[in-house]
Design an enzyme around this catalytic site. Structure first.
Site, PDB file in Angstrom:
ATOM      1  N   TYR A   1      43.033  -7.500 -57.407  1.00  0.00           N
ATOM      2  CA  TYR A   1      43.108  -7.791 -58.846  1.00  0.00           C
ATOM      3  C   TYR A   1      44.278  -7.015 -59.416  1.00  0.00           C
ATOM      4  O   TYR A   1      44.761  -6.046 -58.819  1.00  0.00           O
ATOM      5  CB  TYR A   1      41.809  -7.420 -59.576  1.00  0.00           C
ATOM      6  CG  TYR A   1      41.610  -5.939 -59.800  1.00  0.00           C
ATOM      7  CD1 TYR A   1      40.979  -5.159 -58.847  1.00  0.00           C
ATOM      8  CD2 TYR A   1      42.064  -5.319 -60.970  1.00  0.00           C
ATOM      9  CE1 TYR A   1      40.788  -3.808 -59.040  1.00  0.00           C
ATOM     10  CE2 TYR A   1      41.886  -3.966 -61.177  1.00  0.00           C
ATOM     11  CZ  TYR A   1      41.242  -3.200 -60.208  1.00  0.00           C
ATOM     12  OH  TYR A   1      41.060  -1.858 -60.399  1.00  0.00           O
ATOM     13  N   CYS A   2      44.755  -7.454 -60.622  1.00  0.00           N
ATOM     14  CA  CYS A   2      45.827  -6.721 -61.269  1.00  0.00           C
ATOM     15  C   CYS A   2      45.648  -6.760 -62.775  1.00  0.00           C
ATOM     16  O   CYS A   2      44.588  -6.409 -63.277  1.00  0.00           O
ATOM     17  CB  CYS A   2      47.193  -7.204 -60.810  1.00  0.00           C
ATOM     18  SG  CYS A   2      47.453  -8.980 -60.927  1.00  0.00           S
ATOM     19  N   ARG A   3      46.693  -7.199 -63.512  1.00  0.00           N
ATOM     20  CA  ARG A   3      46.640  -7.028 -64.965  1.00  0.00           C
ATOM     21  C   ARG A   3      45.934  -8.149 -65.687  1.00  0.00           C
ATOM     22  O   ARG A   3      45.477  -7.967 -66.816  1.00  0.00           O
ATOM     23  CB  ARG A   3      48.062  -6.916 -65.509  1.00  0.00           C
ATOM     24  CG  ARG A   3      48.755  -5.663 -65.050  1.00  0.00           C
ATOM     25  CD  ARG A   3      50.195  -5.652 -65.516  1.00  0.00           C
ATOM     26  NE  ARG A   3      50.841  -4.406 -65.106  1.00  0.00           N
ATOM     27  CZ  ARG A   3      52.151  -4.210 -65.157  1.00  0.00           C
ATOM     28  NH1 ARG A   3      52.943  -5.194 -65.576  1.00  0.00           N
ATOM     29  NH2 ARG A   3      52.655  -3.063 -64.785  1.00  0.00           N
TER      30      ARG A   3
END
Lengths: 226, 226
Positions: B177-179
């Site tokens: 996952y990221c932003r």
DNA sequence: ACTCTATTCAAGTAGATACTTGAATACCAC
DNA sequence: GTGGTATTCAAGTATCTACTTGAATAGAGT
């Protein structure tokens, strides 16, 4: 793919949505359209601008799709494109209410002081309506009532209220509502009724918030399916 | 009270909130700050602008209170002023996603095609984490991980991933996952792992949405109280 | 066809906005 | 104190925005 130019364009697109709300006049238009669709000339009168200028603002709202239009004869009716636009407008007001310091003063200058004004939340009103405890008064201009209102409410636009006070049943508290938290109509109605010694209160916010909460609404006297 | 001038000022104030989000560069800043606080020079590098220009954008975000600042030594750390700002930014993206036609093309140009990329929703990920079924990878730059991440996630910034693939346990699916939905890091990570034959998927959105949903987070290895 | 009304278009002007550049300020380390 | 770094300020320019005005378009009624 993944470059700065592409990223810039993507964020410019997001920003274009916020940008069209970044004008007081367009914000007013969106606020009115949250009550239901309207033709250009009525919007122009509502926001106190020329028809040409209002039309140009509407074109700008049209470009990123915040509003849609439908033609009926010689008139063109504009409406918000969907509930996400209502939520966006609500989010803007929420941020302003929490973080813009001078908002309180500005709201007081426009609305007058609200001390001594009884306020009910949506759920309080829903409960008291179920108990048969209150009369609900829609004090917005009548076209807005016709295009959708709280189920069971009676239309008495605030401009006609003074002459129609005797129509109100006594014994039950009157709860007035209008466009939202920053709308003056309900305040004026409650003040007028208080001055006549009638028990009255206003709904904390307004019709768009009632719809967004999924509470019962009707239009043109017919119960809505949703 | 109740006059046009007062009404105009009130709506100009609401509009001023939307207006500051009406620039692609400021939108990028808000998107980065949704991950946690950042000093000016890091933000400038992130959005590809000079420090002076970035500073001026930050002043504009500061005026209506969308961001706050704290000084620590010679650095000034900016952060979003509260959760309502995160919701506002989410509302903007939502409206763009629903109503701006060219957004899909722009997103594809920046992110690449996502066909064949497995995606998990927040609740699916939460369930599989509870079942001990997956390894969760935070592929954002490390400072963002430090200022807050999904509880139990491991930090492997996407730029280091190639060299650290052997650290990953096999047998369990890796979820990166990221932003947020429009962030490339998780996509790159999943593609890289797929290319090595590893089972991998990405979280549909990102860390700010996880926080907003009230799901468990931690910072600096310590479980957060909220 | 002509007339009326609602809306949009086009051109013009005053004022605002984004980015640049170079200088000023503020804190830290020595 | 001096030197170094992070940030802000101030001035300049090219571009955009809001509103005005007057003309053009499109449908409805006669």
């Amino acid at each position: 793919m993944g470059g700065r130019a592409e990223k810039d364009m993507l964020f410019d697109t997001f920003a274009s949505v916020a940008k069209v709300l970044g004008s007081g006049r367009r914000a007013e238009i969106v606020d009115v359209l949250a009550q239901g669709e309207r033709p250009v000339d009525e919007l122009a009168r509502e926001i106190g601008q020329t028809v040409a200028n209002t039309s140009q603002h509407l074109q700008q709202l049209l470009r990123p799709g915040l509003v849609s239009a439908r033609r009926q004869g010689t008139r063109i009716y504009y409406r918000l494109s969907g509930p996400s636009v209502v939520r966006l407008w609500a989010a803007v007001r929420q941020v302003a209410a929490e973080h813009v310091e001078e908002l309180d003063e500005l709201a007081a200058a426009y609305l007058g002081t609200r001390s001594g004004l009884d306020v009910l939340t949506r759920s309080e009103l829903a409960e008291r309506m179920a108990a048969g405890d209150v009369v609900v008064l829609d004090v917005r201009p009548e076209p807005e009532f016709r295009s959708g209102h709280i189920a069971g409410a009676v239309s008495v636009p605030v401009r006609e209220l003074a002459g129609r006070l005797k129509e109100l049943p006594d014994g039950r508290t009157v709860v007035a509502y209008c466009r939202g938290q920053y709308c003056v109509f309900a305040d004026e109605a409650v003040r007028m009724m208080h001055a006549r010694g009638l028990p009255a209160a206003r709904l904390e916010d307004g019709y768009p918030e009632w719809v967004a909460a999924g509470l019962p609404v009707e239009a043109d006297g017919l119960h809505s399916p949703a």
